[in-house]
Design a protein around this motif. Sequence first.
Motif, PDB file in Angstrom:
ATOM      1  N   GLU A 274       0.804  -1.219   0.000  1.00 56.00           N
ATOM      2  CA  GLU A 274       0.000   0.000   0.000  1.00 56.00           C
ATOM      3  C   GLU A 274       0.840   1.273   0.000  1.00 56.00           C
ATOM      4  N   ASP A 275       2.056   1.202   0.548  1.00 59.71           N
ATOM      5  CA  ASP A 275       2.845   2.425   0.653  1.00 59.71           C
ATOM      6  C   ASP A 275       3.575   2.795  -0.629  1.00 59.71           C
ATOM      7  N   ALA A 276       3.478   1.972  -1.672  1.00 59.27           N
ATOM      8  CA  ALA A 276       4.161   2.304  -2.928  1.00 59.27           C
ATOM      9  C   ALA A 276       3.650   3.614  -3.513  1.00 59.27           C
ATOM     10  N   ILE A 277       2.347   3.836  -3.428  1.00 59.98           N
ATOM     11  CA  ILE A 277       1.775   5.077  -3.963  1.00 59.98           C
ATOM     12  C   ILE A 277       2.265   6.278  -3.173  1.00 59.98           C
ATOM     13  N   GLU A 278       2.196   6.186  -1.869  1.00 61.82           N
ATOM     14  CA  GLU A 278       2.635   7.294  -1.020  1.00 61.82           C
ATOM     15  C   GLU A 278       4.110   7.612  -1.252  1.00 61.82           C
ATOM     16  N   LEU A 279       4.950   6.588  -1.253  1.00 65.91           N
ATOM     17  CA  LEU A 279       6.385   6.795  -1.430  1.00 65.91           C
ATOM     18  C   LEU A 279       6.691   7.439  -2.779  1.00 65.91           C
ATOM     19  N   SER A 280       6.042   6.960  -3.831  1.00 68.20           N
ATOM     20  CA  SER A 280       6.354   7.446  -5.177  1.00 68.20           C
ATOM     21  C   SER A 280       5.862   8.867  -5.398  1.00 68.20           C
ATOM     22  N   VAL A 281       4.656   9.175  -4.935  1.00 64.50           N
ATOM     23  CA  VAL A 281       4.130  10.537  -5.098  1.00 64.50           C
ATOM     24  C   VAL A 281       5.012  11.541  -4.365  1.00 64.50           C
ATOM     25  N   LYS A 282       5.387  11.221  -3.155  1.00 59.63           N
ATOM     26  CA  LYS A 282       6.186  12.154  -2.359  1.00 59.63           C
ATOM     27  C   LYS A 282       7.576  12.359  -2.953  1.00 59.63           C
ATOM     28  N   LYS A 283       8.132  11.307  -3.552  1.00 59.93           N
ATOM     29  CA  LYS A 283       9.462  11.459  -4.162  1.00 59.93           C
ATOM     30  C   LYS A 283       9.423  12.474  -5.290  1.00 59.93           C
ATOM     31  N   VAL A 284       8.381  12.421  -6.109  1.00 54.89           N
ATOM     32  CA  VAL A 284       8.276  13.376  -7.211  1.00 54.89           C
ATOM     33  C   VAL A 284       7.997  14.774  -6.664  1.00 54.89           C
ATOM     34  N   GLU A 285       7.091  14.880  -5.709  1.00 48.82           N
ATOM     35  CA  GLU A 285       6.757  16.183  -5.132  1.00 48.82           C
ATOM     36  C   GLU A 285       7.992  16.864  -4.544  1.00 48.82           C
ATOM     37  N   LYS A 286       8.886  16.078  -3.963  1.00 49.21           N
ATOM     38  CA  LYS A 286      10.053  16.646  -3.280  1.00 49.21           C
ATOM     39  C   LYS A 286      11.263  16.819  -4.183  1.00 49.21           C
ATOM     40  N   ALA A 287      11.168  16.409  -5.433  1.00 47.91           N
ATOM     41  CA  ALA A 287      12.317  16.513  -6.335  1.00 47.91           C
ATOM     42  C   ALA A 287      12.727  17.977  -6.471  1.00 47.91           C
ATOM     43  N   PRO A 288      13.917  18.363  -6.016  1.00 49.40           N
ATOM     44  CA  PRO A 288      14.284  19.784  -5.961  1.00 49.40           C
ATOM     45  C   PRO A 288      14.537  20.413  -7.321  1.00 49.40           C
ATOM     46  N   PHE A 289      14.745  19.617  -8.342  1.00 44.16           N
ATOM     47  CA  PHE A 289      15.095  20.145  -9.656  1.00 44.16           C
ATOM     48  C   PHE A 289      13.888  20.281 -10.583  1.00 44.16           C
ATOM     49  N   LEU A 290      12.713  19.827 -10.131  1.00 43.16           N
ATOM     50  CA  LEU A 290      11.516  19.900 -10.965  1.00 43.16           C
ATOM     51  C   LEU A 290      10.724  21.170 -10.672  1.00 43.16           C
ATOM     52  N   SER A 291      10.315  21.855 -11.721  1.00 42.46           N
ATOM     53  CA  SER A 291       9.435  23.009 -11.560  1.00 42.46           C
ATOM     54  C   SER A 291       8.002  22.527 -11.349  1.00 42.46           C
ATOM     55  N   LYS A 292       7.134  23.440 -10.960  1.00 36.38           N
ATOM     56  CA  LYS A 292       5.722  23.088 -10.799  1.00 36.38           C
ATOM     57  C   LYS A 292       5.156  22.561 -12.112  1.00 36.38           C
ATOM     58  N   LYS A 293       5.484  23.208 -13.218  1.00 33.30           N
ATOM     59  CA  LYS A 293       4.985  22.784 -14.524  1.00 33.30           C
ATOM     60  C   LYS A 293       5.483  21.386 -14.873  1.00 33.30           C
ATOM     61  N   GLN A 294       6.721  21.104 -14.589  1.00 36.10           N
ATOM     62  CA  GLN A 294       7.268  19.778 -14.877  1.00 36.10           C
ATOM     63  C   GLN A 294       6.589  18.697 -14.031  1.00 36.10           C
ATOM     64  N   LYS A 295       6.296  19.025 -12.789  1.00 37.81           N
ATOM     65  CA  LYS A 295       5.578  18.074 -11.937  1.00 37.81           C
ATOM     66  C   LYS A 295       4.167  17.843 -12.461  1.00 37.81           C
TER      67      LYS A 295
END
Length: 310
Positions: A274-295
Amino acid sequence: MRTKTLPKMRGLYTIICLVFLIAGFAKSQTRKIIDVHFHTRSAGDYGTTPPPNPASGRLPHASSNEEIYSSNLVLLKKYNIVKAICSGTIARNTDFITNDPVRFLSSLEFPDHQNNPLPDTLTFKKMAIEKKFIAFGELGLQYEGKTLADPEYAPYLAICEQLGIPVLLHTGEAAPNTPYMPCCPRFRINSGRPLHIEPVLIKYPKLKVMLMHMGFPFLEETKAVLNVYPQVSVDISVIDWAVPTQEFYDYLKALIVAGFEKRIMYGSDQMIWEDAIELSVKKVEKAPFLSKKQKDDIFYNNAAKFFGIK
């Protein structure tokens, strides 16, 4: 005077910080997401005692088909995943779609956990026309030591090209010891190299293909395929939670820097943990090099365009 106002200022600063944190969290939850790699697993697919998540060590809780559906639905709603491309058997996909026909879209997995053979080509085409599935995959051909270029898949690819059905192909690696497991003695790393798809793209130039797992770890091959063949996209599934964070970030950033930000899609590869979704979403949200548009593009826009989702 100064000593009296300083605690008040600190308190005010703390409140302001909390407001921004809460606002940022709420904003992330309202971001629409399409999960292009979501499995409709059944109870028992991973044995009577499923293993823990290899990344987090957490055991899955759901033990029946109903619990699997319910627990996944809670997570999809929590993270505003408005569409999920269901990779599984048609029967199991139908269980999910019947309960929530707006959120779930069917994709025909092969090989599947029930060891079902591929339908004959006439049946396959009829099912596609009737929208029994909107994509063909996950195709885990690598687990059989095969590639998409093997002749037996040619008639199915021709139908997919004709009808505009995207093909979703497993690429890259697998779990440690995979070739020694009873399920997968024919698995070979080499079969998952992205370049093996080139003969298919030459033969079927209008065929849309998604390389699952970003072709990881074959970065240069993945970039070469994406550069030469614009009908190919990738998803970030599994890599977004099962490999070390910095390694995932380095690989994702390399594709962004190479100019492929419009062809990268979010996928959880949710199976039984069940935690695969939570872990994966948060990793993308926290990616420091991605802009809001890229996310926004990775989470929703790119997949909406690739799959024709309105």
